[in-house]
Design a protein around this motif. Sequence first.
Motif, PDB file in Angstrom:
ATOM      1  N   UNK A 197      10.579 -77.528 -15.226  1.00 51.74           N
ATOM      2  CA  UNK A 197      11.626 -78.225 -15.966  1.00 51.74           C
ATOM      3  C   UNK A 197      12.595 -77.261 -16.654  1.00 51.74           C
ATOM      4  N   UNK A 198      12.073 -76.233 -17.307  1.00 54.33           N
ATOM      5  CA  UNK A 198      12.930 -75.331 -18.082  1.00 54.33           C
ATOM      6  C   UNK A 198      13.290 -74.057 -17.332  1.00 54.33           C
ATOM      7  N   UNK A 199      12.515 -73.691 -16.304  1.00 53.81           N
ATOM      8  CA  UNK A 199      12.768 -72.484 -15.501  1.00 53.81           C
ATOM      9  C   UNK A 199      12.909 -71.243 -16.384  1.00 53.81           C
TER      10      UNK A 199
ATOM     11  N   UNK B 231       6.904 -84.957  -9.660  1.00 53.22           N
ATOM     12  CA  UNK B 231       7.775 -84.001  -8.986  1.00 53.22           C
ATOM     13  C   UNK B 231       9.186 -84.249  -9.503  1.00 53.22           C
ATOM     14  N   UNK B 232       9.673 -83.341 -10.311  1.00 55.01           N
ATOM     15  CA  UNK B 232      10.962 -83.575 -10.949  1.00 55.01           C
ATOM     16  C   UNK B 232      12.142 -83.402 -10.002  1.00 55.01           C
TER      17      UNK B 232
ATOM     18  N   UNK C   9      15.000 -86.226  -9.894  1.00 54.76           N
ATOM     19  CA  UNK C   9      16.411 -85.849  -9.823  1.00 54.76           C
ATOM     20  C   UNK C   9      17.134 -86.661  -8.749  1.00 54.76           C
ATOM     21  N   UNK C  10      16.501 -86.847  -7.607  1.00 53.47           N
ATOM     22  CA  UNK C  10      17.130 -87.619  -6.526  1.00 53.47           C
ATOM     23  C   UNK C  10      17.260 -89.092  -6.899  1.00 53.47           C
TER      24      UNK C  10
ATOM     25  N   UNK D 217      13.746 -93.866 -14.194  1.00 53.00           N
ATOM     26  CA  UNK D 217      13.700 -93.338 -12.826  1.00 53.00           C
ATOM     27  C   UNK D 217      12.440 -92.522 -12.537  1.00 53.00           C
ATOM     28  N   UNK D 218      11.475 -92.507 -13.462  1.00 46.59           N
ATOM     29  CA  UNK D 218      10.258 -91.724 -13.257  1.00 46.59           C
ATOM     30  C   UNK D 218       9.219 -92.605 -12.566  1.00 46.59           C
TER      31      UNK D 218
END
Length: 314
Positions: free
Chosen positions: A14-16, A120-121, A125-126, A252-253
């Motif tokens: 998430x934050x990378x 799976x974020x 995102x999609x 959307x999760x």
Amino acid sequence: MSLDDAARTAVEQCMALEADESCAIITDDKRWDIGKALYDTASEITDDVTITCYPVGNQHGEEPPASVAAAMAAADVVLAPTTKSLSHTRARGNANEEGARIATLPGITKEVMITGLAADYETIDQHCTDVLAQVEGAEEIRVTTEAGTDITFEPGDREWFDDTGLCHDPGDFTNLPAGEVFVSPENVNGKYVVDGTMRPHGLLEDGQTLEFEVEGGSVTEISDDEIREQVETASEEVGQDAYNLAELGIGTNVAVSELVGSVLLDEKAGGTVHIAIGDDAGIGGDTDAPLHLDGIIREPTVYADGEEVELPQP
């Protein structure tokens, strides 16, 4: 998943977080275990990591101590598992303006952390992209339910946002667990019936509902005494702004398959919408208020200019 696994998803995916970046963990006495798990994970990546713990605040949206705000503004990456939300604070907004990328985790529990971050974020995102494509540019968004919701939102010139959980660029902000598309509308009229989760009640019992009438963008009737008292108390400070209809959000999760009573998690559940009262200054609106009360609505039908919106489903 374990708490450590969830912390790794938050910090890495998430934050990378990178080795040459600074990271500040902001937590309080009741969320120390979660803050420590995030700190330990971040410490494996960078040597420039701090953890700041302060007393639990009085209400969501309350400004933290000045030292906490300063720590947020000085970091490249901020993760804030706190009992009371920092999402709608000037401290968070100012830190974003300084270039920090920030994830707030208000009211987070171990259960919510593990459940909401077992996702799976990239997929989330999609889903956000798909929903945005259906609602952006619509003049009217209408939401109905069999429980009695029938309410129409006019976004006007307000921007739609997505909370994908991927917070990789300077100034980015996300709420973890993530997964929603939302707008602060210019005008709202109708009625909405909360039958999912809402503070201070948590997860509502079967058949229990909370009803709200809205006219001209302001809440005019609240069926529940406790929620009405919260809004009335806030109105003593900011007047009519406390009754502002602040937000329409679409979850959307799809990893969240059932509501658990946590607003933080339940508002992200695929196939739900949430509607909020109060502050919207942090999400594209112009109202400052000392509260932001989200109510989650099950099994809605959403229309964008008369066309049904396809909602992500668990």
